[in-house]
Design a protein around this motif. Structure first.
Motif, mmCIF file in Angstrom:
data_model
loop_
_atom_site.group_PDB
_atom_site.id
_atom_site.type_symbol
_atom_site.label_atom_id
_atom_site.label_comp_id
_atom_site.label_asym_id
_atom_site.label_seq_id
_atom_site.Cartn_x
_atom_site.Cartn_y
_atom_site.Cartn_z
ATOM 1 N N PRO A 194 -9.479 42.514 86.750
ATOM 2 C CA PRO A 194 -8.408 42.167 87.698
ATOM 3 C C PRO A 194 -7.352 41.291 87.035
ATOM 4 O O PRO A 194 -7.648 40.542 86.097
ATOM 5 N N ASN A 195 -6.139 41.387 87.541
ATOM 6 C CA ASN A 195 -5.014 40.663 86.945
ATOM 7 C C ASN A 195 -4.936 39.244 87.516
ATOM 8 O O ASN A 195 -3.989 38.875 88.208
ATOM 9 N N VAL A 196 -5.957 38.456 87.197
ATOM 10 C CA VAL A 196 -6.067 37.101 87.735
ATOM 11 C C VAL A 196 -5.451 36.086 86.768
ATOM 12 O O VAL A 196 -5.319 36.357 85.575
ATOM 13 N N PRO A 197 -5.070 34.904 87.261
ATOM 14 C CA PRO A 197 -4.379 33.921 86.411
ATOM 15 C C PRO A 197 -5.328 33.004 85.645
ATOM 16 O O PRO A 197 -6.516 32.888 85.973
ATOM 17 N N TYR A 198 -4.767 32.340 84.645
ATOM 18 C CA TYR A 198 -5.497 31.326 83.884
ATOM 19 C C TYR A 198 -5.648 30.049 84.715
ATOM 20 O O TYR A 198 -4.670 29.524 85.249
ATOM 21 N N LYS A 199 -6.861 29.540 84.797
ATOM 22 C CA LYS A 199 -7.088 28.261 85.470
ATOM 23 C C LYS A 199 -6.381 27.139 84.720
ATOM 24 O O LYS A 199 -5.821 26.217 85.327
ATOM 25 N N ASN A 200 -6.413 27.222 83.399
ATOM 26 C CA ASN A 200 -5.787 26.199 82.567
ATOM 27 C C ASN A 200 -4.302 26.046 82.882
ATOM 28 O O ASN A 200 -3.751 24.945 82.839
ATOM 29 N N VAL A 311 -5.055 31.020 94.237
ATOM 30 C CA VAL A 311 -5.410 29.819 93.472
ATOM 31 C C VAL A 311 -4.450 28.660 93.746
ATOM 32 O O VAL A 311 -4.759 27.512 93.407
ATOM 33 N N CYS A 312 -3.298 28.954 94.362
ATOM 34 C CA CYS A 312 -2.374 27.891 94.775
ATOM 35 C C CYS A 312 -2.560 27.517 96.250
ATOM 36 O O CYS A 312 -1.808 26.686 96.781
ATOM 37 N N ASN A 313 -3.548 28.138 96.908
ATOM 38 C CA ASN A 313 -3.784 27.914 98.343
ATOM 39 C C ASN A 313 -2.542 28.237 99.175
ATOM 40 O O ASN A 313 -2.205 27.525 100.130
ATOM 41 N N ILE A 314 -1.870 29.315 98.810
ATOM 42 C CA ILE A 314 -0.660 29.734 99.526
ATOM 43 C C ILE A 314 -0.965 30.992 100.339
ATOM 44 O O ILE A 314 -1.405 32.001 99.784
ATOM 45 N N PRO A 315 -0.759 30.961 101.658
ATOM 46 C CA PRO A 315 -0.993 32.151 102.486
ATOM 47 C C PRO A 315 -0.119 33.327 102.050
ATOM 48 O O PRO A 315 0.960 33.138 101.474
#
Length: 389
Positions: A194-200, A311-315
């Motif tokens: 999946p095209n998920v973001p880096y936590k870092n 991951v930004c808690n944005i709806p």
């Protein structure tokens, strides 16, 4: 894949040659994979700059070689890309003959053609990894009833033949496998990344207070009709709502012109992902991800904006009748609307902008699941798959 040998008391490390072959300027999805692989392989990035307006910059480590091939070509018009593709292929093949890669990571059908051509004619033991981020229109054609569908079936036949010799198939949505590739690719070759973001990177995000409720579209500006629907909905509401649009793409110019004179819209334009993506999400309260559901690929895709918003808690606002929409509904992280229903969108925008309690519920639900959607753990899976080849 590395080989260590001793010579005169010193260690000599041989890193396998890998080429990343792209038909576009590198995007965040590809750059993440390069970061994952660059310490284990000697990477050369070969990409096609088609001379499109509003192109975005990118950053890549100096340890990697970069070959830009500039050949003008239109976007979204496959027939008119044939001659430019031939020109690109000739130049790319000349680079590949010099590099003699062990691996070619080919992103999309055009690049699979180039990689297969090189392997069959010049280096038959080259391992090809085929990555598909979106299913093209021809993938959904079932029968032949016009010249267009006949051409689509020919492309399917070519793709089936080429994928017989690939070492790995990487898909960004499991539904691409169910819909198309499961019919002709061995399952042991299939890998879902999946095209998920880096936590870092996204750990730097800090929620900001906005005096004006802001709906954001961040990414490739493609689905013009749905963006115009959002603009018209906000315009008609005459409320305390702002639209923020960041990115470039085939619809960028049209949306920029459509937004002229509307002071509730901010057009940010192209951006550098590594340096700016987090600050862009800090500018918005809700992410708009309503796409054209008449396109079958849209119905089964899982875009990176989904994971970035989580991951930004944005709806998130998504389209009904899509895999994305079902994910939003099942996890209660936003709302879904009919992709052509402006009045329904207006109703939900009024609710979201006026209900802090509802927004908070969606934010908390994002927070509950976001640890599942970071790239760091997935990068190990990708490395292990390459090491096994």
């Amino acid at each position: 894949m590395t080989r260590v040998s001793k010579f005169c008391g010193a260690k000599e490390i041989h890193m396998a040659q890998m080429v990343i072959l792209l038909s576009h300027i590198p995007n965040p999805r590809i750059l993440k994979k390069i970061k994952t692989l660059e310490d284990r392989y000697k990477i050369t990035l070969i990409y096609w700059d088609r001379g499109l307006k509003g192109k975005e910059g990118f950053e890549i480590s100096k340890k990697n070689n970069v070959k830009e091939i500039s050949v003008k070509a239109p976007q979204g018009k496959p027939f008119y890309r044939i001659i430019p593709l031939i020109k690109f292929t000739c130049i790319a093949i000349s680079y590949l003959k010099d590099i003699k890669p062990t691996f070619i990571h080919a992103s999309n059908f055009d690049m699979l053609l180039v990689a297969s051509f090189y392997r069959d004619l010049f280096k038959k033991n080259t391992k090809i990894v085929y990555e598909v981020a979106d299913l093209p229109e021809y993938s959904f054609i079932k029968g032949v009833h016009s010249l267009k569908t006949f051409a689509a079936k020919i492309l399917q036949i070519i793709e089936r033949k080429m994928t017989r010799k690939i070492s790995k198939l990487i898909l960004t949505s499991p539904f691409f496998w169910d819909e198309y590739f499961s019919k002709f690719v061995n399952k042991d070759k299939y890998l879902f990344i999946p095209n998920v973001p880096y936590k870092n990177l996204f750990s730097k995000y800090e929620k900001q207070h906005h005096d004006i409720f802001t709906i954001g579209f961040i990414g490739s500006v493609r689905y013009v009709r749905q963006l115009k629907m959002l603009i018209d909905a906000v315009d008609e509401l005459k409320g305390n709502i702002k639209i923020f649009i960041a990115g470039s793409g085939p619809g960028y110019q049209e949306i920029t012109e459509y937004s002229e004179g509307k002071n509730f819209i901010e057009i940010y334009g192209p951006y550098n992902y590594e340096r700016e993506i987090v600050s862009l999400y800090e500018k918005i309260d809700v992410a708009y991800s309503v796409y054209d559901t008449t396109l079958k690929n849209v119905r089964i895709a899982l875009p990176n904006r989904l994971y970035e918003a989580i991951v930004c808690n944005i709806p998130i606002i998504g389209a009904k009748g899509t895999v994305l929409g079902k994910f939003i509904e099942d996890n209660e992280i936003g709302i879904t609307v009919n992709s052509e229903d402006k009045d329904e969108l207006k109703k939900h925008l009024t609710m979201l902008s006026g209900s802090k309690k509802k927004l908070k519920t969606y934010q908390l639900n994002c927070d509950k699941i976001k640890q599942n959607y970071y790239y760091e753990s997935i990068s190990e899976v990708l490395l292990n798959e390459y090491e096994k080849m």
